[in-house]
Design a protein around this motif. Sequence first.
Motif, short mmCIF file in Angstrom:
data_model
loop_
_atom_site.label_atom_id
_atom_site.label_comp_id
_atom_site.label_asym_id
_atom_site.label_seq_id
_atom_site.Cartn_x
_atom_site.Cartn_y
_atom_site.Cartn_z
N UNK A 1 -3.87 11.64 -8.67
CA UNK A 1 -3.96 10.37 -7.96
C UNK A 1 -3.67 10.47 -6.48
N UNK A 2 -3.70 11.67 -5.93
CA UNK A 2 -3.57 11.83 -4.48
C UNK A 2 -4.34 13.07 -4.06
N UNK A 3 -4.65 13.14 -2.76
CA UNK A 3 -5.47 14.23 -2.25
C UNK A 3 -4.64 15.46 -1.96
N UNK A 4 -5.14 16.65 -2.28
CA UNK A 4 -4.40 17.86 -1.95
C UNK A 4 -4.24 18.03 -0.45
N UNK A 5 -3.07 18.46 -0.03
CA UNK A 5 -2.72 18.72 1.37
C UNK A 5 -2.72 17.45 2.23
N UNK A 6 -2.83 16.28 1.61
CA UNK A 6 -2.84 15.04 2.38
C UNK A 6 -1.95 14.01 1.70
N UNK A 7 -1.30 13.18 2.51
CA UNK A 7 -0.50 12.09 1.96
C UNK A 7 -1.39 10.85 1.86
N UNK A 8 -2.40 10.97 1.01
CA UNK A 8 -3.36 9.88 0.84
C UNK A 8 -3.64 9.67 -0.64
N UNK A 9 -3.65 8.40 -1.03
CA UNK A 9 -3.84 8.07 -2.44
C UNK A 9 -5.30 8.23 -2.84
N UNK A 10 -5.50 8.54 -4.11
CA UNK A 10 -6.83 8.64 -4.69
C UNK A 10 -6.78 7.95 -6.04
N UNK A 11 -7.78 7.16 -6.35
CA UNK A 11 -7.74 6.40 -7.60
C UNK A 11 -7.65 7.35 -8.80
N UNK A 12 -6.74 7.01 -9.72
CA UNK A 12 -6.64 7.78 -10.96
C UNK A 12 -7.85 7.50 -11.83
N UNK A 13 -8.40 8.55 -12.40
CA UNK A 13 -9.52 8.38 -13.32
C UNK A 13 -8.96 8.28 -14.74
N UNK A 14 -9.33 7.21 -15.46
CA UNK A 14 -8.78 6.94 -16.78
C UNK A 14 -7.25 6.96 -16.74
N UNK A 15 -6.63 6.02 -15.99
CA UNK A 15 -5.18 6.05 -15.79
C UNK A 15 -4.38 5.93 -17.08
N UNK A 16 -4.97 5.38 -18.13
CA UNK A 16 -4.24 5.23 -19.39
C UNK A 16 -4.17 6.50 -20.21
N UNK A 17 -4.86 7.56 -19.80
CA UNK A 17 -4.88 8.81 -20.57
C UNK A 17 -4.07 9.86 -19.83
N UNK A 18 -3.01 10.33 -20.48
CA UNK A 18 -2.07 11.23 -19.84
C UNK A 18 -2.62 12.65 -19.80
N UNK A 19 -2.60 13.29 -18.64
CA UNK A 19 -3.26 14.59 -18.49
C UNK A 19 -2.37 15.77 -18.86
N UNK A 20 -2.95 16.71 -19.58
CA UNK A 20 -2.31 18.01 -19.82
C UNK A 20 -3.42 19.06 -19.78
N UNK A 21 -3.49 19.79 -18.68
CA UNK A 21 -4.56 20.75 -18.44
C UNK A 21 -4.03 22.16 -18.71
N UNK A 22 -4.79 22.96 -19.44
CA UNK A 22 -4.41 24.33 -19.72
C UNK A 22 -5.46 25.26 -19.16
N UNK A 23 -5.06 26.15 -18.24
CA UNK A 23 -5.94 27.17 -17.68
C UNK A 23 -5.82 28.42 -18.54
N UNK A 24 -6.91 28.86 -19.13
CA UNK A 24 -6.86 29.99 -20.05
C UNK A 24 -7.71 31.15 -19.55
N UNK A 25 -7.45 32.34 -20.10
CA UNK A 25 -8.22 33.52 -19.75
C UNK A 25 -7.33 34.74 -19.71
N UNK A 26 -7.92 35.94 -19.56
CA UNK A 26 -7.14 37.17 -19.55
C UNK A 26 -6.35 37.32 -18.25
N UNK A 27 -5.52 38.33 -18.21
CA UNK A 27 -4.72 38.64 -17.03
C UNK A 27 -5.61 38.99 -15.84
#
Length: 352
Positions: free
Chosen positions: A25-51
Amino acid sequence: MHRRLHGRGALFDVEPAGLVPRIVGSRPYQHRVLALEHPGELPFVVLTGPRGIGKSAVLGELRDAYQGHTPVALVDCAEAQFAGPPPERPAESWSPVAQALLVVAEQLAEPVTGAGRITFPRLMSGLVAAAAGGWGDADSERIRREVERILLLNESGSWVSGFAGRWAGKVAAKVVAAATGTGPLVSGAVEATLESIAEGFASRRHQKASVWYRTYPNAGGHAQRGLILLSGHFRAGGTSRAHAERYLVRALLADLTEAYAGVLPRMQRLGRPLVLADNVQDGPGPGLPAAVLRDRAEGVADQVAFVAGLRGDGRELLRGAVLGAPRLVFTPRSQSTVRIWCASVVLCPPPP
């Protein structure tokens, strides 16, 4: 920016917004708000792959992108500090998950643009109760050292250095006296901690935090009893400890939710708090997602965006998951389901 992160625009870009800006809900490297997409759904992102394909680089870049703008924490579950207790700390009063929660909260507490430190009275109380189970034959200096670090989680000043603020030092002295006295050790330490929260802060928020553990199973509506039970479950190990750790995770998330309650705090702290966990196949890694996702499945809401790095394909951690685009439905052992944003992102190495 992103020079080491080939093809990561889908995660970082602002125009159009990548995945992370949309769920934080905010921009990287900036103190600026960005609208949350699907705000009612709580995010849990998993980055997968080998070393070696850049998972750690992505997480480090995310921390740098949001540090100082929104509360953010990065913990590497493979670090030595999570491999075992310090030499003087008994194993029954320490766990990788509890240590990780302390490290995460210390980072999330740091002030950000437009807002001061976040305090963690619920987590602080729970961590003191867990640690107190190992103070039976400890010297007062060791107790003071351990408890003062935990008590700093409830330090609201914007400048904290040395051992602790005056309030933390005063509470530590009370806890040391209780723990080294003739009465029941754990109950004395818990009572001193709860009394200090109630006496040291007049705000409604801290008064609510001081009674939060009265909902702990079999506490009978008494916060002190709830914390004593948590301490016993933590010392018992096995599934009992996992149960206590789940409540410690819940305490961290409840403190963060409280920090974002009300109109003014939400306006000051842009976006969701961001917790980044690398190498979640190791140490405290498996326990953290399990506790968060199970609570979410059972309707216990929180405010946090999680991004984790996992070596491998994620099958073990995401057991029972059914992939979809762009969502995933996770089925924990309770057979409840919870929607997670883009729960598995497979990173590919850059071309030669």
